[in-house]
Design a protein around this motif. Sequence first.
Motif, PDB file in Angstrom:
ATOM      1  N   TYR A  86     -13.235  38.925   8.251  1.00 27.36           N
ATOM      2  CA  TYR A  86     -12.682  39.875   7.293  1.00 27.36           C
ATOM      3  C   TYR A  86     -12.425  41.222   7.965  1.00 27.36           C
ATOM      4  CZ  TYR A  86     -12.214  43.054   3.378  1.00 27.36           C
ATOM      5  OH  TYR A  86     -11.749  44.009   2.511  1.00 27.36           O
ATOM      6  N   THR A  87     -13.392  41.677   8.761  1.00 30.56           N
ATOM      7  CA  THR A  87     -13.242  42.947   9.475  1.00 30.56           C
ATOM      8  C   THR A  87     -12.080  42.887  10.452  1.00 30.56           C
ATOM      9  OG1 THR A  87     -15.628  43.312   9.290  1.00 30.56           O
ATOM     10  CG2 THR A  87     -14.445  44.627  10.922  1.00 30.56           C
ATOM     11  N   LEU A  88     -11.977  41.761  11.156  1.00 29.78           N
ATOM     12  CA  LEU A  88     -10.890  41.597  12.122  1.00 29.78           C
ATOM     13  C   LEU A  88      -9.534  41.656  11.429  1.00 29.78           C
ATOM     14  CD1 LEU A  88     -10.808  38.973  14.997  1.00 29.78           C
ATOM     15  CD2 LEU A  88      -8.814  39.307  13.558  1.00 29.78           C
ATOM     16  N   CYS A  89      -9.401  40.917  10.312  1.00 32.09           N
ATOM     17  CA  CYS A  89      -8.132  40.895   9.585  1.00 32.09           C
ATOM     18  C   CYS A  89      -7.786  42.270   9.016  1.00 32.09           C
ATOM     19  CB  CYS A  89      -8.183  39.868   8.464  1.00 32.09           C
ATOM     20  SG  CYS A  89      -8.298  38.158   9.031  1.00 32.09           S
ATOM     21  N   GLU A  90      -8.787  42.963   8.534  1.00 32.92           N
ATOM     22  CA  GLU A  90      -8.554  44.295   7.982  1.00 32.92           C
ATOM     23  C   GLU A  90      -8.083  45.252   9.058  1.00 32.92           C
ATOM     24  OE1 GLU A  90     -11.940  46.570   6.429  1.00 32.92           O
ATOM     25  OE2 GLU A  90     -10.902  46.580   4.500  1.00 32.92           O
ATOM     26  N   ARG A  91      -8.702  45.145  10.224  1.00 39.80           N
ATOM     27  CA  ARG A  91      -8.318  46.006  11.345  1.00 39.80           C
ATOM     28  C   ARG A  91      -6.882  45.760  11.780  1.00 39.80           C
ATOM     29  NH1 ARG A  91     -11.441  44.113  15.292  1.00 39.80           N
ATOM     30  NH2 ARG A  91      -9.760  43.273  16.567  1.00 39.80           N
ATOM     31  N   LYS A  92      -6.458  44.501  11.728  1.00 37.92           N
ATOM     32  CA  LYS A  92      -5.107  44.145  12.150  1.00 37.92           C
ATOM     33  C   LYS A  92      -4.074  44.274  11.034  1.00 37.92           C
ATOM     34  CE  LYS A  92      -6.281  40.977  15.930  1.00 37.92           C
ATOM     35  NZ  LYS A  92      -5.354  41.505  16.959  1.00 37.92           N
ATOM     36  N   GLY A  93      -4.537  44.565   9.838  1.00 38.77           N
ATOM     37  CA  GLY A  93      -3.603  44.676   8.726  1.00 38.77           C
ATOM     38  C   GLY A  93      -3.130  43.340   8.203  1.00 38.77           C
ATOM     39  N   TRP A  94      -3.936  42.290   8.375  1.00 41.24           N
ATOM     40  CA  TRP A  94      -3.572  40.947   7.906  1.00 41.24           C
ATOM     41  C   TRP A  94      -4.147  40.745   6.500  1.00 41.24           C
ATOM     42  CZ3 TRP A  94      -5.334  37.826  12.865  1.00 41.24           C
ATOM     43  CH2 TRP A  94      -4.460  38.150  13.932  1.00 41.24           C
ATOM     44  N   ASP A 150     -17.351  26.354  20.297  1.00 36.47           N
ATOM     45  CA  ASP A 150     -16.061  26.105  19.646  1.00 36.47           C
ATOM     46  C   ASP A 150     -15.675  27.266  18.727  1.00 36.47           C
ATOM     47  OD1 ASP A 150     -16.495  22.503  19.128  1.00 36.47           O
ATOM     48  OD2 ASP A 150     -16.062  23.679  20.922  1.00 36.47           O
ATOM     49  N   THR A 151     -16.654  27.809  18.037  1.00 30.75           N
ATOM     50  CA  THR A 151     -16.386  28.934  17.147  1.00 30.75           C
ATOM     51  C   THR A 151     -15.992  30.172  17.932  1.00 30.75           C
ATOM     52  OG1 THR A 151     -17.861  28.066  15.441  1.00 30.75           O
ATOM     53  CG2 THR A 151     -17.389  30.424  15.357  1.00 30.75           C
ATOM     54  N   HIS A 152     -16.657  30.400  19.058  1.00 28.41           N
ATOM     55  CA  HIS A 152     -16.273  31.523  19.916  1.00 28.41           C
ATOM     56  C   HIS A 152     -14.821  31.393  20.357  1.00 28.41           C
ATOM     57  CE1 HIS A 152     -19.870  33.887  20.323  1.00 28.41           C
ATOM     58  NE2 HIS A 152     -20.615  32.824  20.613  1.00 28.41           N
ATOM     59  N   PHE A 153     -14.410  30.166  20.694  1.00 26.34           N
ATOM     60  CA  PHE A 153     -13.006  29.963  21.069  1.00 26.34           C
ATOM     61  C   PHE A 153     -12.094  30.305  19.894  1.00 26.34           C
ATOM     62  CE2 PHE A 153      -9.187  28.143  22.688  1.00 26.34           C
ATOM     63  CZ  PHE A 153      -8.585  27.551  21.579  1.00 26.34           C
ATOM     64  N   CYS A 154     -12.418  29.788  18.706  1.00 21.12           N
ATOM     65  CA  CYS A 154     -11.570  30.020  17.541  1.00 21.12           C
ATOM     66  C   CYS A 154     -11.468  31.505  17.211  1.00 21.12           C
ATOM     67  CB  CYS A 154     -12.101  29.246  16.343  1.00 21.12           C
ATOM     68  SG  CYS A 154     -12.003  27.449  16.525  1.00 21.12           S
ATOM     69  N   LEU A 155     -12.575  32.225  17.361  1.00 20.97           N
ATOM     70  CA  LEU A 155     -12.553  33.671  17.127  1.00 20.97           C
ATOM     71  C   LEU A 155     -11.575  34.359  18.069  1.00 20.97           C
ATOM     72  CD1 LEU A 155     -16.271  34.716  16.520  1.00 20.97           C
ATOM     73  CD2 LEU A 155     -14.310  35.468  15.172  1.00 20.97           C
ATOM     74  N   GLY A 156     -11.685  34.022  19.354  1.00 21.06           N
ATOM     75  CA  GLY A 156     -10.806  34.638  20.334  1.00 21.06           C
ATOM     76  C   GLY A 156      -9.347  34.281  20.109  1.00 21.06           C
ATOM     77  N   TRP A 157      -9.091  33.014  19.769  1.00 23.86           N
ATOM     78  CA  TRP A 157      -7.711  32.558  19.557  1.00 23.86           C
ATOM     79  C   TRP A 157      -7.124  33.188  18.284  1.00 23.86           C
ATOM     80  CZ3 TRP A 157      -4.532  30.780  22.907  1.00 23.86           C
ATOM     81  CH2 TRP A 157      -3.365  30.121  22.514  1.00 23.86           C
ATOM     82  N   PHE A 158      -7.945  33.301  17.243  1.00 22.21           N
ATOM     83  CA  PHE A 158      -7.475  33.915  15.998  1.00 22.21           C
ATOM     84  C   PHE A 158      -7.153  35.387  16.215  1.00 22.21           C
ATOM     85  CE2 PHE A 158      -8.238  35.768  11.720  1.00 22.21           C
ATOM     86  CZ  PHE A 158      -7.302  35.028  11.006  1.00 22.21           C
ATOM     87  N   ASP A 159      -7.978  36.054  16.991  1.00 19.27           N
ATOM     88  CA  ASP A 159      -7.744  37.459  17.312  1.00 19.27           C
ATOM     89  C   ASP A 159      -6.400  37.635  18.017  1.00 19.27           C
ATOM     90  OD1 ASP A 159      -8.056  40.151  17.698  1.00 19.27           O
ATOM     91  OD2 ASP A 159      -9.611  39.990  19.218  1.00 19.27           O
ATOM     92  N   GLU A 160      -6.032  36.671  18.870  1.00 12.72           N
ATOM     93  CA  GLU A 160      -4.808  36.754  19.653  1.00 12.72           C
ATOM     94  C   GLU A 160      -3.591  36.237  18.884  1.00 12.72           C
ATOM     95  OE1 GLU A 160      -4.268  38.100  22.433  1.00 12.72           O
ATOM     96  OE2 GLU A 160      -2.564  37.179  23.429  1.00 12.72           O
ATOM     97  N   MET A 161      -3.750  35.112  18.174  1.00  6.87           N
ATOM     98  CA  MET A 161      -2.595  34.407  17.621  1.00  6.87           C
ATOM     99  C   MET A 161      -2.563  34.329  16.094  1.00  6.87           C
ATOM    100  SD  MET A 161      -1.036  33.696  20.407  1.00  6.87           S
ATOM    101  CE  MET A 161       0.289  32.898  19.544  1.00  6.87           C
ATOM    102  N   GLY A 162      -3.679  34.657  15.424  1.00  2.00           N
ATOM    103  CA  GLY A 162      -3.728  34.423  13.984  1.00  2.00           C
ATOM    104  C   GLY A 162      -3.570  32.934  13.712  1.00  2.00           C
ATOM    105  N   TRP A 163      -2.731  32.584  12.733  1.00  3.46           N
ATOM    106  CA  TRP A 163      -2.485  31.172  12.441  1.00  3.46           C
ATOM    107  C   TRP A 163      -1.297  30.627  13.238  1.00  3.46           C
ATOM    108  CZ3 TRP A 163      -6.695  29.658  10.516  1.00  3.46           C
ATOM    109  CH2 TRP A 163      -7.359  30.335   9.500  1.00  3.46           C
ATOM    110  N   GLY A 164      -0.699  31.466  14.080  1.00  4.62           N
ATOM    111  CA  GLY A 164       0.468  31.034  14.835  1.00  4.62           C
ATOM    112  C   GLY A 164       0.105  30.157  16.014  1.00  4.62           C
ATOM    113  N   ALA A 165       1.121  29.483  16.578  1.00  2.90           N
ATOM    114  CA  ALA A 165       0.930  28.601  17.735  1.00  2.90           C
ATOM    115  C   ALA A 165       1.063  29.402  19.024  1.00  2.90           C
ATOM    116  CB  ALA A 165       1.952  27.461  17.715  1.00  2.90           C
ATOM    117  N   GLY A 166       0.286  29.017  20.005  1.00  2.00           N
ATOM    118  CA  GLY A 166       0.343  29.648  21.330  1.00  2.00           C
ATOM    119  C   GLY A 166       0.366  28.613  22.424  1.00  2.00           C
ATOM    120  N   GLU A 167       0.596  29.066  23.651  1.00  5.72           N
ATOM    121  CA  GLU A 167       0.716  28.163  24.787  1.00  5.72           C
ATOM    122  C   GLU A 167      -0.616  27.479  25.083  1.00  5.72           C
ATOM    123  OE1 GLU A 167       2.130  30.370  28.060  1.00  5.72           O
ATOM    124  OE2 GLU A 167       4.017  30.936  27.111  1.00  5.72           O
TER     125      GLU A 167
END
Length: 949
Positions: A906-914, A795-812
């Motif tokens: 934290y590293t992911l957000c920093e890389r994306k400028g979030w 479940d965490t692996h899914f959340c990591l991948g989804w956060f990388d793609e969508m952040g807190w936004g909604a997706g299909e």
Amino acid sequence: MTTTIKSPKKLIEVALPLDDINAACAREKSIRQGHPSALHLWWARRPLAAARAVIFSQLVNDPGYERSLGRGVNKEKARIERERLFDIIRKLVLWENINNEALLREAREEIKRSWRETCELNRNHPQAAELFNPDKMPAFHDPFAGGGAIPIEAQRLGLDSTASDLNPVAVILNKATIEIPGRFAGKEPIGPVEVGQSTDRVGDWRQAQGLAEDLRRYGAWLRAEALKKIGHLYPSVEVPRSIGGGKATPIAYLWARTVKSPNPAFSHLEVPLASTFVLSSREGKEVYVEPVVSKEGYTFAVHRGTPPDSAKMGTKLARGANFRCVMSDTPINGDYIKAEGVAGRMGTRLLAVIADGEKQRVYLAPTPEIEATARTAIPEWVPSGEVPSRLTGGTCVPYGLTEWGNLFTARQLVALNTFSDLVAEAREKVLADTATKGWGDDGVRLADGGRGATAYADAIALYLGVAVSRTTNTINALAVWSQSREQSVNLFSRQAIPMAWDFPEVNPFAGAAGDFGLTTKSMAKALDAVCASEGTAVQADAQTQSLSSGKVISTDPPYYDNIAYADLSDFFYVWLRRSLRPIFPDLFATMAAPKAPELVAAAYRHGGKAAAESFFLNGMTNAMHRLAEQAHPAFPTTIYYAFKQSETSDVGTSNTGWETFLAAVISAGFSICGTWPLRTERPTGVKVGKNALASSIVLVCRKREATAATISRREFLRELKEEMTEAVEAMIGGVEGVSPVAPVDLAQAAIGPGMAIFSKYSAVLEADGSRMSVHTALTLINRMLTEGGDEFDADTHFCLGWFDEMGWGAGEFGKADVLARAKGTSVDGVRDAGVIEAASGKVRLLKPVEYPGDWSPETDARTPVWEALHQLIRALQSIGESAAGELLARLPQMSEPIRSLAYRLYTLCERKGWADEARGYNELITSWLGIEMASHEAGPVGSQTQLDI
């Protein structure tokens, strides 16, 4: 003379412009005019764009192929050449280029060039004359042809195409698209243009356009003859002066099912089971029905204007079969309705008539005369055969609709019988008209390979018979009326035969949905666009067929337990058999479509889920083995797969359809060398929110070497680590200019190189000597993708991948479903874990502030690291370190995974400028020492959560 076949890597084994293909697939889903799907319904069709791109890249050598043959290659030169091939694909997948002859010639020449290179490499092979003729491309075969999208595109790209399927309905559809057009390509139409008819084209009869024009002409003739015979059953109706006056043609009659009232005082009356009384919900054009109750009974009045809330539910009380008596408000429960239906006491009552007004739909109250006209219809023939009693998505059988004939009104049966009977008359007319055009008649039937007058008459009759079958999707008593679109919605909006409490009975002569003339015109447009070259469609069982020998193979097999094609297709089969059995007696010899050998894991057919899974695994292994043994050795085989994900976790789960299918492919002797996620579905309408698929996974396979060795788990992990790093870099665009894969697709695409390692060996052995399962291999591949990912759950692996793609936004939902599958979980499971919101076809991660403040890890049966981390952040931000420490004390096994995940995010957000998103993780990391100290002071609380990873 060498005996080793030199097989250069194909483009699909290295790279694809996925974003461009996916965009074209999404767009194609909204196209109907001129699309082959307009010929007839088939379930789960793949987009033509996907099939075209896959076959092209399956046939064309990758510019860096010399590396696969042990020779060096200039990487920059390969990158430039690969980009040139990508540009061809980008143009090929566009709908407006579907019959762009210049582009198709360019693509075919590219295919031939690669083929000549391959032939040159193998010119000294002992089977060179048999396998490597540079002047003739190998033929193509799809052993699970279904609706025919894949063989159609193989034909378009210049290959002699063979389509086979066990299901006779699928065979007929493939004959209509890839076999018959080629036999009569370039022929002028022979049908006379009657008074009042018009031809869409004069003097231009390339490809199958003459055949298409004759379908228009004889379709118009058949409709006119039917109107003469049964037009009196659909008389014009009087329109009140208040809404225009005069006479109007009825488009549809809206009926509600009825049962005797359970209230003793009204048990002599049949009361309506109406799911709604709203007829039109269009803004400013609202119309609804109101029951007018009296001592003698009830009638219906039609009103224009905003409907009251009571009208929206009709007589329905709640979900399922729960209604109220319109006379007494007495509840009518589902068991009572089922009993009445099974006893044959369910009837119908006319709610309203929808007519074609001058500027808009006109809704009229029913009259006794209109209803009486409908009841004068007496069909001479009623289709027999059992409606499937068990279907994913629902069945009408519990309500007494057990035979195919029960799914139609008497007037619908009369209409369909009339159309069916006229097919034979149309055939005789075609045969007579060929004589006036000077056609020679050799007497050879279409089924026997004929190309003369007799065969042409058979061909036109086939298309007309298909047209009758197609109209049954609209002309039936289980279609529904769309209030927003003001039109009938076909029965098969999904793969089920669900009950409909109120339904439109369309007029097949009204010029609207269900009109036979419109049906044949729509089919003719699709026929105009097909590639009329040589092709063959036959009935064959994929487990025993030998048609694949020496051919290029791309196929779309059944999806485990998703769709029981044979059960559903009997709805059409009974009508096709009535019209077309004289033309194809062998194909329609049985009373129903074959079911026992169909490769679907249907538990109700095999006595349980385990037996069904075993049947599917064994049968699919046999079918894949046929392909592995017969496929042309110079080309990889491509196999589509998609399914609804069942619940999985990292350990101890039963096989899903995906894992079972991969096991079958590998056991059959294939090595998997690529997996590409293509977005071949566009969930809309009734599919939204029902876990509808968004993607097909295309497997790229080659036959495994007979001398393949076995390796240990440790050796597998070592090789996996070495190979996966380069493969993932290639997918994100870091190697040789390979087109990047979107983050949401990366996990699924990366299964390819991982499974390539697993499947190239005869076995990977665990420490105890047992064979590693596909499930274990998938889990290890997934974990290898993520640095430090071994401590995280699925479940965490899914959340990591989804956060990388969508952040807190909604997706299909579909994208989330693809990612969840790749990560070994499901969207439903992650939602149950309490970390996402999934509704209305959208999925989004919950922010820390949205997590419940009274959360207890001791009573939470499913606690992903992701949830624990964000609960800590919530506690830290809302109360402080002491509260976070107390919570951490109750999660001792998760301390390190939580901190590791916080660093990752934290590293992911920093890389994306979030910056805002990074702040919470930074606060947790900087407060970690204080949180740990607070956790030690709090000590263990109650029973501790055990994370299953």
